[in-house]
Design a protein around this motif. Structure first.
Motif: not given
Length: 128
Positions: A53-80
């Protein structure tokens, strides 16, 4: 609003001036409502394996644009979690019409660092 009628939009005072909103079906005259002025989430992201939690993750949208988001503090592996795009609320100027180009500055930063933006007013926007 004083002349509230079910199913009709109402004009209320927003952070930048009057805005028109659609009350929910259960709205009644004299009842208080709260509105969150925010965009809808763009998509959902699954927390990758071995991500804290609190880690920045990066992923690509369907149009190929790279996005980053911070994993909320209350979440863990596999949560959405939902990812909402960043926004800047802009008041349509008096006399503004669809197709008009406007320029505006961000005010969240010191004046010397404020960034200028421009946009073309879309169909359906109204002054205010």
């Amino acid at each position: 609003a004083e002349n509230f009628k079910a199913g009709e939009s109402i004009t209320v005072q927003g952070p930048l001036g009057p805005i028109t909103v659609e009350p929910p079906p259960e709205a009644e005259a004299g009842k208080s409502l709260r509105y969150q002025l925010a965009p809808r989430p763009d998509f959902k992201v699954q927390v990758p394996p071995n991500t804290q939690p609190g880690t920045e993750v990066r992923f690509a949208r369907e149009d190929g644009v790279e996005i980053s988001a911070v994993v909320p503090k209350s979440l863990q592996d596999g949560d959405t979690f939902e990812v909402t795009p960043p926004v800047l609320m802009v008041r349509t100027p008096d006399g503004g019409v669809a197709g008009m180009q406007i320029a505006f500055r961000s005010y969240n930063e010191p004046e010397e660092a404020a960034e200028w933006f421009g946009l073309t007013l879309p169909e359906g926007c109204q002054p205010g």
